[in-house]
Design a protein around this motif. Structure first.
Motif, PDB file in Angstrom:
ATOM      1  N   THR A  16      39.926  37.375  36.549  1.00 11.51           N
ATOM      2  CA  THR A  16      39.004  37.864  36.661  1.00 11.51           C
ATOM      3  C   THR A  16      39.219  39.408  36.556  1.00 11.51           C
ATOM      4  OG1 THR A  16      39.601  38.038  39.091  1.00 11.51           O
ATOM      5  CG2 THR A  16      38.623  36.150  38.601  1.00 11.51           C
ATOM      6  N   TRP A  17      38.043  40.006  36.452  1.00 12.89           N
ATOM      7  CA  TRP A  17      37.816  41.397  36.614  1.00 12.89           C
ATOM      8  C   TRP A  17      36.673  41.869  37.388  1.00 12.89           C
ATOM      9  CZ3 TRP A  17      34.709  45.555  34.689  1.00 12.89           C
ATOM     10  CH2 TRP A  17      35.484  46.808  34.476  1.00 12.89           C
ATOM     11  N   GLU A  18      37.007  42.849  38.331  1.00  8.31           N
ATOM     12  CA  GLU A  18      35.922  43.282  39.162  1.00  8.31           C
ATOM     13  C   GLU A  18      35.712  44.782  39.109  1.00  8.31           C
ATOM     14  OE1 GLU A  18      36.682  42.480  43.501  1.00  8.31           O
ATOM     15  OE2 GLU A  18      37.945  40.695  42.853  1.00  8.31           O
ATOM     16  N   SER A  19      34.343  45.107  39.353  1.00 12.60           N
ATOM     17  CA  SER A  19      33.891  46.546  39.314  1.00 12.60           C
ATOM     18  C   SER A  19      32.503  46.515  39.635  1.00 12.60           C
ATOM     19  CB  SER A  19      34.048  46.942  37.840  1.00 12.60           C
ATOM     20  OG  SER A  19      33.633  48.509  37.710  1.00 12.60           O
ATOM     21  N   ASP A  20      32.322  47.654  40.590  1.00 12.37           N
ATOM     22  CA  ASP A  20      30.708  47.980  40.631  1.00 12.37           C
ATOM     23  C   ASP A  20      30.040  46.889  41.468  1.00 12.37           C
ATOM     24  OD1 ASP A  20      31.272  50.571  39.811  1.00 12.37           O
ATOM     25  OD2 ASP A  20      30.698  50.033  37.711  1.00 12.37           O
ATOM     26  N   GLY A  21      30.665  46.028  42.208  1.00 15.87           N
ATOM     27  CA  GLY A  21      30.219  45.089  42.917  1.00 15.87           C
ATOM     28  C   GLY A  21      29.704  43.664  42.209  1.00 15.87           C
ATOM     29  N   TRP A  22      30.517  43.489  41.244  1.00 16.11           N
ATOM     30  CA  TRP A  22      30.341  42.445  40.275  1.00 16.11           C
ATOM     31  C   TRP A  22      31.747  41.814  40.071  1.00 16.11           C
ATOM     32  CZ3 TRP A  22      25.869  39.939  38.808  1.00 16.11           C
ATOM     33  CH2 TRP A  22      24.811  40.640  39.129  1.00 16.11           C
ATOM     34  N   ILE A  23      31.806  40.711  39.781  1.00 19.16           N
ATOM     35  CA  ILE A  23      33.260  39.948  39.301  1.00 19.16           C
ATOM     36  C   ILE A  23      32.805  39.165  38.087  1.00 19.16           C
ATOM     37  CG2 ILE A  23      34.805  37.938  39.825  1.00 19.16           C
ATOM     38  CD1 ILE A  23      34.002  38.495  42.747  1.00 19.16           C
ATOM     39  N   GLY A  24      33.852  39.370  37.088  1.00 13.98           N
ATOM     40  CA  GLY A  24      33.605  38.640  35.929  1.00 13.98           C
ATOM     41  C   GLY A  24      34.990  37.523  35.607  1.00 13.98           C
ATOM     42  N   CYS A  25      34.750  36.392  35.341  1.00 17.74           N
ATOM     43  CA  CYS A  25      35.674  35.327  35.017  1.00 17.74           C
ATOM     44  C   CYS A  25      35.933  34.982  33.473  1.00 17.74           C
ATOM     45  CB  CYS A  25      35.102  34.027  35.547  1.00 17.74           C
ATOM     46  SG  CYS A  25      34.561  34.200  37.380  1.00 17.74           S
ATOM     47  N   TYR A  26      37.181  35.294  32.944  1.00 20.80           N
ATOM     48  CA  TYR A  26      37.487  35.093  31.758  1.00 20.80           C
ATOM     49  C   TYR A  26      37.380  33.507  31.318  1.00 20.80           C
ATOM     50  CZ  TYR A  26      39.885  39.570  32.686  1.00 20.80           C
ATOM     51  OH  TYR A  26      40.129  40.715  33.162  1.00 20.80           O
ATOM     52  N   GLY A  27      37.252  33.359  30.102  1.00 14.75           N
ATOM     53  CA  GLY A  27      37.426  32.106  29.473  1.00 14.75           C
ATOM     54  C   GLY A  27      36.289  31.132  29.691  1.00 14.75           C
ATOM     55  N   ARG A  28      35.123  31.730  29.717  1.00 11.45           N
ATOM     56  CA  ARG A  28      33.797  30.848  29.919  1.00 11.45           C
ATOM     57  C   ARG A  28      33.124  31.093  29.032  1.00 11.45           C
ATOM     58  NH1 ARG A  28      33.118  30.780  36.460  1.00 11.45           N
ATOM     59  NH2 ARG A  28      35.209  29.981  36.926  1.00 11.45           N
ATOM     60  N   GLY A  29      33.401  31.175  27.632  1.00 13.27           N
ATOM     61  CA  GLY A  29      32.526  31.302  26.622  1.00 13.27           C
ATOM     62  C   GLY A  29      32.462  32.741  25.855  1.00 13.27           C
ATOM     63  N   VAL A  30      33.151  33.768  26.591  1.00 13.30           N
ATOM     64  CA  VAL A  30      33.059  35.174  25.954  1.00 13.30           C
ATOM     65  C   VAL A  30      34.575  35.768  26.161  1.00 13.30           C
ATOM     66  CG1 VAL A  30      30.703  35.805  26.198  1.00 13.30           C
ATOM     67  CG2 VAL A  30      32.278  36.173  27.980  1.00 13.30           C
ATOM     68  N   THR A  31      34.822  36.935  25.223  1.00  7.78           N
ATOM     69  CA  THR A  31      36.242  37.323  25.263  1.00  7.78           C
ATOM     70  C   THR A  31      36.441  38.043  26.839  1.00  7.78           C
ATOM     71  OG1 THR A  31      35.702  39.147  24.175  1.00  7.78           O
ATOM     72  CG2 THR A  31      36.384  37.550  23.001  1.00  7.78           C
ATOM     73  N   ARG A  32      37.836  38.307  26.818  1.00  7.50           N
ATOM     74  CA  ARG A  32      38.089  39.071  28.168  1.00  7.50           C
ATOM     75  C   ARG A  32      37.169  40.365  28.011  1.00  7.50           C
ATOM     76  NH1 ARG A  32      44.235  40.684  29.554  1.00  7.50           N
ATOM     77  NH2 ARG A  32      43.732  42.135  30.937  1.00  7.50           N
ATOM     78  N   ARG A  33      37.316  41.089  26.986  1.00  7.64           N
ATOM     79  CA  ARG A  33      36.690  42.485  26.985  1.00  7.64           C
ATOM     80  C   ARG A  33      35.035  42.336  27.180  1.00  7.64           C
ATOM     81  NH1 ARG A  33      39.162  47.254  28.059  1.00  7.64           N
ATOM     82  NH2 ARG A  33      40.282  47.336  26.143  1.00  7.64           N
ATOM     83  N   ALA A  34      34.572  41.468  26.443  1.00  2.40           N
ATOM     84  CA  ALA A  34      33.120  41.155  26.567  1.00  2.40           C
ATOM     85  C   ALA A  34      32.808  41.092  28.243  1.00  2.40           C
ATOM     86  CB  ALA A  34      32.637  39.891  25.793  1.00  2.40           C
TER      87      ALA A  34
END
Length: 99
Positions: A16-34
């Motif tokens: 996961t990656w968190e910033s500015d009140g949002w969380i992103g989860c890797y490996g769900r159709g887009v790259t880590r950087r995206a």
């Protein structure tokens, strides 16, 4: 994506990656950087600001977002964020953590 997911434990990465009140989860159709860029777009940042945070050109940011739009089937940034949320790629921090 499978190799990326396999490397998470080796890299001591939570997926996961968190910033500015949002969380992103890797490996769900887009790259880590995206995924990281999608989190920042959802938070309202433009490509130039994202590029400054990652010390890269805004063209590189736009290309990553363009790739994400292709993979998620979105035409605009707003649609990209909506489709990323629907797929569970990104979510507000208050939501359930990535599973």
């Amino acid at each position: 994506m499978k190799a990326q997911e396999k490397n998470l434990p080796r890299n001591n990465d939570t997926g996961t990656w968190e910033s500015d009140g949002w969380i992103g989860c890797y490996g769900r159709g887009v790259t880590r950087r995206a995924t990281q860029f999608l989190v920042l777009v959802a938070a309202g940042l433009n490509s130039k600001t994202i590029a400054q945070r990652f010390c890269m050109s805004h063209e590189s940011v736009n290309q990553r977002l363009s790739d994400a739009r292709f993979h998620l089937g979105a035409k605009t940034r707003a649609e990209l964020v909506a489709k990323a949320m629907a797929r569970g790629v990104i979510m507000p921090k208050e939501a359930e953590p990535c599973a």
